[in-house]
Design a protein around this motif. Sequence first.
Motif, PDB file in Angstrom:
ATOM      1  N   ASP B 155       3.869 -10.979   0.553  1.00 32.97           N
ATOM      2  CA  ASP B 155       4.164 -10.923  -0.918  1.00 32.97           C
ATOM      3  C   ASP B 155       3.700  -9.337  -0.950  1.00 32.97           C
ATOM      4  O   ASP B 155       2.796  -9.021  -1.036  1.00 32.97           O
ATOM      5  CB  ASP B 155       3.002 -11.857  -1.736  1.00 32.97           C
ATOM      6  CG  ASP B 155       3.257 -11.739  -3.180  1.00 32.97           C
ATOM      7  OD1 ASP B 155       3.881 -10.653  -3.595  1.00 32.97           O
ATOM      8  OD2 ASP B 155       2.802 -12.490  -3.764  1.00 32.97           O
ATOM      9  N   GLY B 157       3.659  -7.617  -3.791  1.00 34.37           N
ATOM     10  CA  GLY B 157       2.634  -7.343  -4.734  1.00 34.37           C
ATOM     11  C   GLY B 157       1.338  -7.090  -4.271  1.00 34.37           C
ATOM     12  O   GLY B 157       0.449  -6.636  -4.859  1.00 34.37           O
ATOM     13  N   LYS B 158       1.044  -7.843  -3.097  1.00 36.50           N
ATOM     14  CA  LYS B 158      -0.186  -8.066  -2.502  1.00 36.50           C
ATOM     15  C   LYS B 158      -0.762  -6.699  -1.380  1.00 36.50           C
ATOM     16  O   LYS B 158      -1.819  -6.855  -0.809  1.00 36.50           O
ATOM     17  CB  LYS B 158      -0.566  -9.415  -1.941  1.00 36.50           C
ATOM     18  CG  LYS B 158      -0.409 -10.445  -2.953  1.00 36.50           C
ATOM     19  CD  LYS B 158      -1.378 -10.633  -3.816  1.00 36.50           C
ATOM     20  CE  LYS B 158      -1.062 -11.534  -5.155  1.00 36.50           C
ATOM     21  NZ  LYS B 158      -0.689 -12.867  -4.730  1.00 36.50           N
ATOM     22  N   GLY B 160      -1.834  -3.823  -0.703  1.00 33.92           N
ATOM     23  CA  GLY B 160      -2.283  -2.395  -1.431  1.00 33.92           C
ATOM     24  C   GLY B 160      -1.596  -1.155  -1.403  1.00 33.92           C
ATOM     25  O   GLY B 160      -1.390  -0.607  -0.090  1.00 33.92           O
ATOM     26  N   ASP B 194      -3.093  -3.088   4.869  1.00 43.16           N
ATOM     27  CA  ASP B 194      -2.604  -2.433   3.761  1.00 43.16           C
ATOM     28  C   ASP B 194      -3.332  -1.099   3.839  1.00 43.16           C
ATOM     29  O   ASP B 194      -4.041  -0.769   4.584  1.00 43.16           O
ATOM     30  CB  ASP B 194      -2.387  -3.178   2.459  1.00 43.16           C
ATOM     31  CG  ASP B 194      -3.794  -3.591   1.897  1.00 43.16           C
ATOM     32  OD1 ASP B 194      -4.872  -3.242   2.439  1.00 43.16           O
ATOM     33  OD2 ASP B 194      -3.758  -4.155   0.978  1.00 43.16           O
ATOM     34  N   VAL B 199      -3.951  -7.499   6.555  1.00 47.66           N
ATOM     35  CA  VAL B 199      -3.171  -8.670   5.703  1.00 47.66           C
ATOM     36  C   VAL B 199      -2.542  -9.438   6.746  1.00 47.66           C
ATOM     37  O   VAL B 199      -1.973 -10.668   6.349  1.00 47.66           O
ATOM     38  CB  VAL B 199      -2.104  -7.946   4.826  1.00 47.66           C
ATOM     39  CG1 VAL B 199      -2.813  -7.107   3.613  1.00 47.66           C
ATOM     40  CG2 VAL B 199      -1.425  -6.929   5.622  1.00 47.66           C
ATOM     41  N   ALA B 209      -4.074 -14.292   1.609  1.00 49.49           N
ATOM     42  CA  ALA B 209      -3.907 -13.364   0.215  1.00 49.49           C
ATOM     43  C   ALA B 209      -2.647 -12.674   0.221  1.00 49.49           C
ATOM     44  O   ALA B 209      -2.047 -12.665  -1.016  1.00 49.49           O
ATOM     45  CB  ALA B 209      -5.174 -12.239   0.359  1.00 49.49           C
ATOM     46  N   SER B 210      -1.791 -12.304   1.259  1.00 47.07           N
ATOM     47  CA  SER B 210      -0.568 -11.811   0.973  1.00 47.07           C
ATOM     48  C   SER B 210       0.507 -12.629   1.324  1.00 47.07           C
ATOM     49  O   SER B 210       1.627 -12.383   1.451  1.00 47.07           O
ATOM     50  CB  SER B 210      -0.657 -10.500   1.978  1.00 47.07           C
ATOM     51  OG  SER B 210      -0.560 -10.912   3.504  1.00 47.07           O
ATOM     52  N   THR B 216       5.255 -15.168  -6.271  1.00 46.94           N
ATOM     53  CA  THR B 216       6.001 -13.979  -5.350  1.00 46.94           C
ATOM     54  C   THR B 216       7.170 -13.443  -6.243  1.00 46.94           C
ATOM     55  O   THR B 216       7.972 -14.476  -6.245  1.00 46.94           O
ATOM     56  CB  THR B 216       5.937 -14.350  -3.987  1.00 46.94           C
ATOM     57  OG1 THR B 216       4.620 -14.623  -3.389  1.00 46.94           O
ATOM     58  CG2 THR B 216       6.524 -13.169  -3.220  1.00 46.94           C
TER      59      THR B 216
END
Lengths: 344, 687
Positions: B155, B157-158, B160, B194, B199, B209-210, B216
């Motif tokens: 994902d 967006g996850k 960093g 990240d 991740v 988490a990712s 998503t």
Amino acid sequence: MADLKDRIEGLRKAFEAEALKVGDAKSLEELRTAFLGRKKGHVTLLFEDLKTVPAEDKREAGRQVNAFKTFVQDGLLALEGKVRSDGRPARAMDLTLPGRKKYVGAPHPLVLFQQEIENIFLGMGFAIEEGPEIETDYYNFEALNFPPHHPARDSWDTLYIKDDLLLRTHTSPVQIRVMEKKKPPIRIIIPGRVFRRETPDPTHLPMFMQVEGLVVDEGATFAHLKGTLEYFIRALFGEKIKVRFRPSFFPFTEPSAEVDIECIVCDGKDPSCRVCGGTGWKEILGSGMVNPQVLKNVNIDPEKYSGWAFGLGIDRTAMFAYGITEMRHFYENDLRFLRQFGAK
Amino acid sequence: MKISLDWIREFVTVDIPRQELLDRLTMIGLVADTVEERDGDAVLDLETYANRPDTLGHLGVAREIGAMLGLSLNEKNWPLAELPQATTEIAEVQILSESLCPRYCGLVVRDVPVGPSPDWLERRIEAMGLRPINNVVDVSNYVLFATAQPIHTFDFGKIGGGRIVVRKAKRGETLKDLDGRTLELTTDMLVIADESRPVALAGVIGGEASGITGATRDVFIESANFDPVGIRKTAKKLGLSTDASYRFERGADVGFAPQAALMAASLLTQMGGQASRGLIDVYPKPHQPKFVRLRLRRIAELLGVDVPESFVVEVLGRLGFRVEGTHKGVWRVEAPTFRVDVGLEADLIEEVARFYGYDRIPSEFSPVRSFDLSVNRKRERLGKIRQTLLGQGFDEVINWSFADPEKEAAAGSGLRPVDIQNPISSRASVLRTTLLPGLLENAAWNLNRGLEGVHVFELGDVFYWEGDKHREELHLGLLTTGLLPGAGWTSAPAETDFYVLKGAIEALMEALRFEPVAFEDRDHPHFEPGQALALLYKGLAVGCLGALRKSLAAASAGDRTVFAAEVDLTSLFEKTPRIFQYAPVPKFPGVSRDLSFLLDRGIAYQEVGQALAKLNPSLLEGFELRDRFSGPSIPAAKVSLTVRFRFRHPQRTLVAEEVDRVEQDIVGHLRSTLNIQLREGKIDNRT
């Protein structure tokens, strides 16, 4: 007295004459009754008559009557020896009684089968070599072209003693030990115990027996491997058995071949055959041309020499040959099982 | 590896009957263990080999089929809906550990409508025995099973800072993985991080988490290549094995990473996403082509058959090798990047042989050019031992080399056993130091099943530590208890005893010509005190025999007395046996006389022999024990022995008087040395 003596003599002759006619149990019984019958038997009557003999003759008369009784009894006994109840003549000795055997121990079936295998290869000029069961990682894996941390090691699941010390997972380390000390031509087989970290099931155990073979020589070819192993399999399972070679992978051989024989249990006709699963083929040997890297590892020039090798599990091959369904029978050592393989 | 024939047809147009296909696959080394019918499709469970990771995907198997049938692979288009935005403007990839990650490709697919996969994709995933999850996860699995190249989707967006850093884990870092486990990472493990934290565990499993969820929107596709050893060490250490790690530890195709990323991106854009323009491809040290020299002559030399040149070139070409002739019958062959197994000429010869057909290689007898004339003494001796003991009525057993440490300790060999680090069970966690516990188990097994006697032997190795060196010795173990076999209608069953055991040992030592042997009273932890002997050859104790300690035997044999022996054959075989020489058969008759003696119970029979050996009377050829007796007719503290003495003169017939003189010497000597009295009249047998 003389009278009695004559009577006895007459009866003796009569008995002998009758005895000659006795041919079966019935006529024997008739003769017995005639002489020893409780009421009217001749001998019984003689004893009756003894009562009337004068006292001074009684002793001698008694002796004669008794002697005659013994004569009749012996005569009847001898006749009994000649007839059986069903009328057949009796045997002097019953030779059909079981013979007396010395008990000879039973060899273990795996040893027996191993010797059968050894003898075939000894006949083809192979020598027998052995090696230790505790091995180093180098001999068991690295020298045989299993790099450290290579997944190929997964198929040889290992029982470790220390990081570098293990129970050999195959007899192949002995190939390395022999090639290190002998120069080609090498022509050997290597029997022995091997160990794998296997969960026990009917065809897998953490310990079993293997025979390995190795030929290193100038001009050794895959065709030689095929010819020799086909001969071996036919010597073991009979002239007519079908054999096939198909590609496989072992780190220490290149090209590698798996050797299958046709299923002698179902001839490939039973889809649920517990031996071949209906494929009609049973895998019995792994083999191949010795990987040149293995030859280099023991300082044998792969440009000058080539080699071929094979290995087979004695247990599973013996199971196939004898129709045994559970591998663990070999190690339970139930004497009722083991003794089937000895002189009974 | 599950292989769907329907899926295979995406890559190569196969139209031969299925059974023929399976048979031919077998003969190139691809064996289907099972075939599963699935809605008109057939899914094979194909056996694969550790050196052929390329066959862990449908493309690789299709390539093999193509080479086998002479078919070319189908071209397939992977159209891509692209954004104007370049990938490098959105994301950044940095490899800090190049040795563990030779290549990393990635791109972003924006606005992916996460949801169920189309039917055709779900069918593919189900054929692999998996449950479809969502289109993004299914696409990554699709690429993995299609091409054997594992890809991972994040994902985006996850992630960093939109930064992907391939680095080793830092001390104390953890990762909660896709299955919800918290992995404790160590500094030798490679992670995908990240800007701040891990991740994913590189090449093994992604982080929770990712991971892709319904929320998503943007997906980062990773298609990388990782070092096989690094992946394997990490996976082993954490006890994890995933479809990705399984492939990476065998070796993924470093050349295919970009293509796999684009395949995944193409599928996701076909489902509505839009791919960033251009692929990030960090590939610091591009793969150097591997060239292998292949000689036609060498093919014939190794296989024993002449394969046509044209066949060699054709087959290697279909398998993806670049073949270039350098001289007559010599080629320079470049292995494709997906063939991580090929490095030697022999590897190429195997490829030629596989497709030429092992069945077309002739069968020839292997010529014997020399014989190994050395005699294998050990095997010869083992053969004699077996023969002797079988003849003595002992059955042969084979027991586990593993032992129960408790039973080992109870047997009390006093040796330090060799532990197994990773035993199958705690009751088989050491190697045996003695054969005895195994033989006792054999006794228990058989007595419990109604047998009235057990008489067995085993030849096998024992192991122990001597300082920091391990020792491995070949031992012979013997056990006898209960009724002896061989009773029939002419003789009653007899109970075994110590002398059955001793006789077997004597017989085998004679068969091996390790003569003369000596026995000495010597206590041993296996045996009842005062009921054990040591076996000696040339002064060296090589074994022990006796009546087993009750406490040791009771669990296996109940009230029965168990007699057992163990001989160290490794030590014995280091000694030289007596050299066999023929002795002339006597020409003149001998005289034998049986003498009965009374002696104190404290005197051992062996001492009588030793006294006679010391006297060494002339004319005495030999003697043997004929009877031993004790009972009411003789004093309680005494036993009676009847010994047959054999006298002979090598050059003439003996006269009674000279035998009398020797006999008197013997009687006198035994009386004076051991206080042995003559018991009764003698018997004179001319022999």
